[in-house]
Design an enzyme around this catalytic site. Structure first.
Site, mmCIF file in Angstrom:
data_model
loop_
_atom_site.group_PDB
_atom_site.id
_atom_site.type_symbol
_atom_site.label_atom_id
_atom_site.label_comp_id
_atom_site.label_asym_id
_atom_site.label_seq_id
_atom_site.Cartn_x
_atom_site.Cartn_y
_atom_site.Cartn_z
ATOM 1 N N ARG A 233 -2.652 -16.301 -38.450
ATOM 2 C CA ARG A 233 -2.871 -14.862 -38.657
ATOM 3 C C ARG A 233 -2.723 -14.580 -40.146
ATOM 4 O O ARG A 233 -1.607 -14.528 -40.664
ATOM 5 C CB ARG A 233 -1.844 -14.070 -37.839
ATOM 6 C CG ARG A 233 -2.195 -12.587 -37.663
ATOM 7 C CD ARG A 233 -0.990 -11.787 -37.195
ATOM 8 N NE ARG A 233 -0.044 -11.640 -38.289
ATOM 9 C CZ ARG A 233 1.281 -11.533 -38.132
ATOM 10 N NH1 ARG A 233 1.826 -11.549 -36.941
ATOM 11 N NH2 ARG A 233 2.067 -11.416 -39.195
ATOM 12 N N HIS B 50 0.832 -8.361 -39.024
ATOM 13 C CA HIS B 50 0.490 -8.088 -37.619
ATOM 14 C C HIS B 50 -0.438 -6.883 -37.499
ATOM 15 O O HIS B 50 -1.435 -6.922 -36.784
ATOM 16 C CB HIS B 50 1.774 -7.844 -36.818
ATOM 17 C CG HIS B 50 1.534 -7.382 -35.416
ATOM 18 N ND1 HIS B 50 1.051 -8.208 -34.429
ATOM 19 C CD2 HIS B 50 1.675 -6.151 -34.837
ATOM 20 C CE1 HIS B 50 0.919 -7.520 -33.294
ATOM 21 N NE2 HIS B 50 1.288 -6.278 -33.528
ATOM 22 N N TYR C 73 9.359 -11.662 -43.359
ATOM 23 C CA TYR C 73 9.636 -12.813 -42.487
ATOM 24 C C TYR C 73 8.811 -14.069 -42.791
ATOM 25 O O TYR C 73 8.977 -15.080 -42.120
ATOM 26 C CB TYR C 73 9.481 -12.427 -41.001
ATOM 27 C CG TYR C 73 8.129 -11.855 -40.644
ATOM 28 C CD1 TYR C 73 7.038 -12.674 -40.366
ATOM 29 C CD2 TYR C 73 7.937 -10.474 -40.565
ATOM 30 C CE1 TYR C 73 5.803 -12.150 -40.037
ATOM 31 C CE2 TYR C 73 6.700 -9.928 -40.239
ATOM 32 C CZ TYR C 73 5.639 -10.769 -39.976
ATOM 33 O OH TYR C 73 4.413 -10.235 -39.648
#
Ligand SMILES: Cc1ncc(C[n+]2csc(CCOP(=O)(O)OP(=O)(O)O)c2C)c(N)n1
Ligand SMILES: [Mg+2]
Length: 327
Positions: A240, A244, A253
């Site tokens: 990805r 998100h 993160y």
């Protein structure tokens, strides 16, 4: 059968359209013109490869929110997608009622999914049973993220499809994260394909950055399903590349180095290199294609911005069969 040269170019054109449209959506978000975007950047090969393996418009599809490239391959227009982002009246997903990218396209047999992840897997199993009972010559393609295969619904759907030998292709787009949670915190097995074996189905792992490899794997599964041999789980692995969603800050993160490293396997770069190697897409043909796509997107943005919003009272329909009045 391998795709023809024209089909290969068509696949690439759709991947590039999805990428440019996705990038444009981020800009619209930063301009304050839309409230939310959930991106499919990095997923284009898996989605287009899968779409080209089914009979589009005849087979059924229960997608998930990252499936922009899949929806474009099923015939959603850029203007329809953009109207969805803007909550406009004539967007086909929900007439402006749902969150953006909660897809539905009636003319493509693409069924609306709910916000709780994995519910679309159960819908796919149900449609698969209907196909079998009616004796239709159709299959169901359903997609999901790897994190969401931890949900009970996914196991129930795969189990049901296995028990009843239903014509369902369960694609798991393993992009290595469920928001901020890495895949190894979601599952103790290496791949969602391993989970299929425990439920009695073949589980296939394929490089989700290679559009032609995905196409081959999904085509085999579709041929099997159509021949009455039941369902398959296919994990397509990719990365990805974006956060998100537009509400997420992925710097909290994961490192920038990790993201940059993974961009080396950007499916767009890989597909373009392949087409170049095969003599199907020269530098100047690529430039022409890109320019044409960008211009068509700008046209679609204008069209979507000019489109009307739904009337306020429309929001209550068609949620209930009869209007509910509160005292
Ligand atoms: C049942 C449920 N739990 C939590 C959420 C919130 N949520 C939305 S997307 C998401 C992550 C899903 O990750 P994954 O399945 O890997 O798909 P990806 O977004 O990576 O494509 C979560 C936890 C939700 N929508 N539904
Ligand atoms: Mg994921």
């Amino acid at each position: 059968m391998d795709p023809s040269p024209d089909q290969k170019l068509d696949m690439y054109r759709l991947m590039l359209l999805a990428r440019r449209l996705d990038e444009r959506a981020w800009v619209l978000h930063r301009q304050g013109k839309i409230a939310f975007h959930i991106s499919g950047i990095g997923h284009e090969a898996a989605q287009v490869g899968a779409a080209f393996a089914i009979r589009r418009g005849s087979d059924w599809v229960t997608p998930y929110y990252r499936d922009l490239a899949l929806m474009l391959a099923l015939g959603m227009t850029p203007a329809e997608f953009l109207m969805g982002l803007m909550g406009k009246r004539d967007e086909p997903n929900s007439g402006g009622r749902q969150m953006p990218s909660h897809w539905s396209l009636r003319r493509a047999n693409a069924v609306s999914h709910s916000a709780p992840v994995a519910t679309q897997s159960v819908h796919a199993a149900g449609i698969g049973l209907a196909i079998k009972l009616r004796g239709d010559d159709k299959v169901v393609l359903t997609t999901i993220g790897e994190g969401s295969t931890s949900q009970g619904e996914w196991y129930e759907a795969v189990n049901w499809a296995a028990v009843h030998r239903l014509p369902v292709i369960f694609i798991v787009q393993n992009n290595q994260y469920a928001i901020s949670v890495r895949a190894e915190k979601q599952m103790a097995v290496q791949s969602a394909a391993d989970k299929a074996c425990g439920l009695g189905l073949p589980g296939i792992m394929v490089d989700g950055t290679d559009v032609f490899a995905v196409h081959r794997a999904v085509k085999d599964a579709v041929d099997n399903a159509r021949a009455g041999n039941g369902a398959t789980v296919i994990e397509t692995r990719m990365y990805r590349i974006t956060p998100h969603s537009s509400d997420d800050d992925d710097r909290t993160y994961r490192s920038r180095e990790e993201v940059e490293e993974n961009k080396r396997r950007d499916p767009l770069l890989l597909a373009r290199a392949r087409l170049q190697e095969e003599g199907l897409l020269s530098e100047s043909q690529y430039d022409e294609m890109d320019t044409q796509i960008k211009a068509s997107i700008e046209e679609a943005v204008k069209q979507a911005e000019a489109a009307p919003y739904p009337a306020g009272e429309e929001a209550l329909h068609p949620v209930y069969a009869e209007e509910v009045r509160h005292a």
